[in-house]
Design a protein around this motif. Structure first.
Motif, PDB file in Angstrom:
ATOM      1  N   GLU A 210       0.843  -1.193   0.000  1.00  0.00           N
ATOM      2  CA  GLU A 210       0.000   0.000   0.000  1.00  0.00           C
ATOM      3  C   GLU A 210       0.883   1.249   0.000  1.00  0.00           C
ATOM      4  O   GLU A 210       2.052   1.213   0.388  1.00  0.00           O
ATOM      5  N   PRO A 211       0.341   2.393  -0.424  1.00  0.00           N
ATOM      6  CA  PRO A 211       1.145   3.619  -0.492  1.00  0.00           C
ATOM      7  C   PRO A 211       1.616   4.097   0.882  1.00  0.00           C
ATOM      8  O   PRO A 211       0.843   4.153   1.842  1.00  0.00           O
ATOM      9  N   VAL A 212       2.889   4.406   0.956  1.00  0.00           N
ATOM     10  CA  VAL A 212       3.430   5.119   2.107  1.00  0.00           C
ATOM     11  C   VAL A 212       3.256   6.624   1.877  1.00  0.00           C
ATOM     12  O   VAL A 212       2.990   7.385   2.802  1.00  0.00           O
ATOM     13  N   PHE A 213       3.392   7.019   0.608  1.00  0.00           N
ATOM     14  CA  PHE A 213       3.161   8.406   0.201  1.00  0.00           C
ATOM     15  C   PHE A 213       2.578   8.363  -1.210  1.00  0.00           C
ATOM     16  O   PHE A 213       2.989   7.538  -2.032  1.00  0.00           O
ATOM     17  N   VAL A 214       1.604   9.223  -1.480  1.00  0.00           N
ATOM     18  CA  VAL A 214       0.998   9.281  -2.814  1.00  0.00           C
ATOM     19  C   VAL A 214       0.657  10.728  -3.138  1.00  0.00           C
ATOM     20  O   VAL A 214       0.246  11.491  -2.260  1.00  0.00           O
ATOM     21  N   VAL A 215       0.856  11.100  -4.397  1.00  0.00           N
ATOM     22  CA  VAL A 215       0.532  12.458  -4.831  1.00  0.00           C
ATOM     23  C   VAL A 215      -0.071  12.394  -6.229  1.00  0.00           C
ATOM     24  O   VAL A 215       0.308  11.547  -7.036  1.00  0.00           O
TER      25      VAL A 215
END
Length: 292
Positions: A210-215
């Protein structure tokens, strides 16, 4: 400006997939840049995992015509069959080609590769067979199928991007066919659900990717908008390039888990949402795009 695409760049902690093996030795896929090796998970591997976990492959049918390929007919096309949303080339009778409506990059590690070799064998199974057949594992290793093997292992933070062409979802120009807007919306949301909760299995290892960080967000441009802006150095997110590209159209989110060492700076400078909140807002925008 009219939004035509949905684009995300993601940092996730995931395993690599494997390239060619040599005997009983398996090597993770890597790329070379700046004079160093970086482990990767290929775009093909990511796309397959997303298609399976999103349910897009639930109605997949295959056909053998020299090579195994997705089954395509006038009735089974990208408008009626979700499995064909990721593109196809059918060479049976008449050749049809339809490109994918969503695109991924390779997931590339943020740190250079350090070889971690795992050594295994099937000793328990071989011993079981030996007992059942009055054989000795040491003296009859070949007969009992004893096989030592080894493989490189990598699990690390990796960065990848995904962009969905919203104007192409559910449309198959080869057959002048088009799904309704509700179906298009469900397909995009299913892809987003898979990205948000991505889980990968390789060599018997299960990992939460799963995303740890997403933009990202809805975009007028059909390209990976943040591909060149998201970078990690010494386990710290480089903030300025992302900050410069963030607008009202784009948001970011972070899982506060300690994996990025400058989380306080990220919160102060980028004001990230929580990951579930980010995806919920994105899904609402997708619904507005197709259903309003």
């Amino acid at each position: 400006m009219n939004k035509k695409a949905l684009t995300l760049t993601i940092i996730a902690n995931m395993t690599s997939n494997y390239g060619e093996g040599l005997g009983n030795i398996s090597s993770v896929q890597k790329i070379y840049k700046n004079g160093k090796e970086y482990a990767t998970r290929s775009r093909e591997s990511l796309k397959n995992a997303i298609c399976v976990q999103s349910g897009l492959y639930d109605d997949l049918q295959t056909s053998l015509d020299g090579a195994m390929q997705k089954l395509v007919t006038e009735d089974i096309n990208a408008a009626t069959c979700r499995a064909l949303e990721g593109g196809y080339m059918s060479t049976k009778d008449v050749t049809y080609i339809r490109n994918s409506s969503f695109y991924l990059t390779d997931a590339i590690a943020t740190t250079s590769f350090i070889n971690d070799t795992r050594f295994h064998n099937n000793l328990y199974l071989a011993t079981n067979f030996a007992k059942a057949n009055n054989l000795n594992v040491q003296n009859n290793a070949g007969e009992v199928g004893l096989m030592p093997y080894q493989y490189e292992f990598d699990k690390s933070m990796k960065i990848y991007s995904i962009t969905i062409d919203l104007e192409k979802i559910g449309i198959d120009e080869n057959f002048n066919a088009e799904a309704d807007n509700e179906e298009k919306c469900e397909r995009v949301i299913s892809i987003l659900d898979a990205v948000q909760n991505l889980s990968l299995v390789v060599k018997g290892n299960l990992d939460n990717a799963e995303p740890v960080f997403v933009v990202g967000g809805m975009s007028p441009r059909k390209t990976h908008m943040f591909e060149n802006a998201v970078n990690v150095s010494n386990s710290k997110l480089i903030i300025e390039p992302i900050k410069d590209k963030l607008t009202d159209d784009f948001k970011c989110a972070m899982l506060r888990s300690g994996q990025l060492l400058n989380e306080d700076d990220i919160i102060r400078e980028l004001n990230p949402l929580k990951v579930p909140e980010f995806f919920e807002k994105l899904k609402e925008q997708v619904k507005e795009y197709y259903l309003d």
